[in-house]
Design an enzyme around this catalytic site. Sequence first.
Site, PDB file in Angstrom:
ATOM      1  N   HIS A  49       2.199  -2.619  -6.041  1.00  0.00           N
ATOM      2  CA  HIS A  49       1.769  -1.379  -5.430  1.00  0.00           C
ATOM      3  C   HIS A  49       0.396  -1.513  -4.621  1.00  0.00           C
ATOM      4  O   HIS A  49      -0.301  -0.618  -4.200  1.00  0.00           O
ATOM      5  CB  HIS A  49       1.350  -0.299  -6.529  1.00  0.00           C
ATOM      6  CG  HIS A  49       2.522  -0.216  -7.490  1.00  0.00           C
ATOM      7  ND1 HIS A  49       3.191   1.094  -7.453  1.00  0.00           N
ATOM      8  CD2 HIS A  49       2.927  -0.756  -8.556  1.00  0.00           C
ATOM      9  CE1 HIS A  49       4.277   0.945  -8.429  1.00  0.00           C
ATOM     10  NE2 HIS A  49       4.115  -0.359  -8.991  1.00  0.00           N
TER      11      HIS A  49
ATOM     12  N   HIS B 112       2.945   0.983   0.193  1.00  0.00           N
ATOM     13  CA  HIS B 112       3.889   0.505  -0.784  1.00  0.00           C
ATOM     14  C   HIS B 112       5.034   1.621  -0.889  1.00  0.00           C
ATOM     15  O   HIS B 112       4.882   2.934  -0.914  1.00  0.00           O
ATOM     16  CB  HIS B 112       3.445  -0.040  -1.909  1.00  0.00           C
ATOM     17  CG  HIS B 112       2.693   1.043  -2.617  1.00  0.00           C
ATOM     18  ND1 HIS B 112       1.532   1.333  -2.717  1.00  0.00           N
ATOM     19  CD2 HIS B 112       3.220   1.706  -4.043  1.00  0.00           C
ATOM     20  CE1 HIS B 112       1.282   2.241  -3.687  1.00  0.00           C
ATOM     21  NE2 HIS B 112       2.291   2.699  -4.531  1.00  0.00           N
TER      22      HIS B 112
ATOM     23  N   ASP C 162       7.574   3.165  -3.910  1.00  0.00           N
ATOM     24  CA  ASP C 162       7.776   3.237  -5.357  1.00  0.00           C
ATOM     25  C   ASP C 162       9.423   3.529  -5.603  1.00  0.00           C
ATOM     26  O   ASP C 162       9.910   4.391  -4.971  1.00  0.00           O
ATOM     27  CB  ASP C 162       7.006   4.561  -6.046  1.00  0.00           C
ATOM     28  CG  ASP C 162       5.663   3.996  -6.263  1.00  0.00           C
ATOM     29  OD1 ASP C 162       5.459   3.131  -6.171  1.00  0.00           O
ATOM     30  OD2 ASP C 162       4.825   4.884  -6.679  1.00  0.00           O
TER      31      ASP C 162
ATOM     32  N   HIS D 217      10.290   2.632 -11.375  1.00  0.00           N
ATOM     33  CA  HIS D 217       8.966   2.778 -11.628  1.00  0.00           C
ATOM     34  C   HIS D 217       8.624   3.556 -12.961  1.00  0.00           C
ATOM     35  O   HIS D 217       7.777   3.234 -13.849  1.00  0.00           O
ATOM     36  CB  HIS D 217       8.162   3.455 -10.512  1.00  0.00           C
ATOM     37  CG  HIS D 217       6.663   3.392 -10.538  1.00  0.00           C
ATOM     38  ND1 HIS D 217       5.944   2.619 -11.353  1.00  0.00           N
ATOM     39  CD2 HIS D 217       5.622   4.141  -9.890  1.00  0.00           C
ATOM     40  CE1 HIS D 217       4.614   2.885 -11.228  1.00  0.00           C
ATOM     41  NE2 HIS D 217       4.332   3.648 -10.558  1.00  0.00           N
TER      42      HIS D 217
ATOM     43  N   HIS E 259       5.367  11.908 -10.032  1.00  0.00           N
ATOM     44  CA  HIS E 259       6.002  10.579 -10.031  1.00  0.00           C
ATOM     45  C   HIS E 259       7.466  10.996 -10.696  1.00  0.00           C
ATOM     46  O   HIS E 259       8.461  10.774 -10.114  1.00  0.00           O
ATOM     47  CB  HIS E 259       5.331   9.482 -10.688  1.00  0.00           C
ATOM     48  CG  HIS E 259       4.420   8.718  -9.821  1.00  0.00           C
ATOM     49  ND1 HIS E 259       3.104   9.093  -9.470  1.00  0.00           N
ATOM     50  CD2 HIS E 259       4.760   7.723  -8.918  1.00  0.00           C
ATOM     51  CE1 HIS E 259       2.812   8.139  -8.698  1.00  0.00           C
ATOM     52  NE2 HIS E 259       3.560   7.473  -8.196  1.00  0.00           N
TER      53      HIS E 259
ATOM     54  N   GLU F  47       3.421   5.590  -0.684  1.00  0.00           N
ATOM     55  CA  GLU F  47       1.893   5.935  -0.797  1.00  0.00           C
ATOM     56  C   GLU F  47       1.027   4.958  -0.054  1.00  0.00           C
ATOM     57  O   GLU F  47       1.457   3.760   0.276  1.00  0.00           O
ATOM     58  CB  GLU F  47       1.443   5.578  -2.354  1.00  0.00           C
ATOM     59  CG  GLU F  47       2.360   6.986  -3.142  1.00  0.00           C
ATOM     60  CD  GLU F  47       2.193   6.605  -4.798  1.00  0.00           C
ATOM     61  OE1 GLU F  47       2.025   7.292  -5.552  1.00  0.00           O
ATOM     62  OE2 GLU F  47       2.303   5.204  -5.096  1.00  0.00           O
TER      63      GLU F  47
END
Length: 197
Positions: A51, A55, A57, A61, A148, A160
């Site tokens: 991360h 990056h 996700d 995750h 998330h 992010e």
Amino acid sequence: MPSPIRIYDVTHTINSRLPVYPGDPGFSREVLKSLEWGDPYTLSALHLSAHAGTHLDAPSHYISSGRSVHEIPIESLIMIVDLIDAGMVVRPDALSGLNPRAEGVIFRTGSLRGCISESAARACADLKLKLIGTDALSVDSSEEDVVHRMLLSNDILILEGLYLEGVPAGIYTLLCMPLKIEGAEASPVRAILAPSE
């Protein structure tokens, strides 16, 4: 002669000064061999969180049955996005002017500590967007990670740590390519925004 197309690199440079999410390991580069030391080539090892910096996700995750980074089709990482100035806490009204062509949205919060509210995340899920991006370190404001879980459970990718300084709000083509790491829940990416006709 036509003007050159302006392409924005919205990726943070990965280095030891890069801000990281609290508790995550920082970045370091270990030089194992160097031309400057008289070696025949330079070789280094990288130590970083999946991360780190800008990056992506993947659903795995937070979702046990979710796709890992290497399972995301490459064509789904090229899409039309709307870059919106949303303020430090993204509310649903930030989506009121969303371009109808947008497959994803990037929220500029103006702060590494910005976040997306649960209600805004729900609105994104209702719109069936493919990706939510932010310049903040995390889409969540707390360790409960509600945003998330909501986005990833709806198979919405999360991008992010974007570097959005000097990039005008508006509609773009996003390309964000993660490393193809088997089983990984996230990966640093090289992300660019290109004008969308």
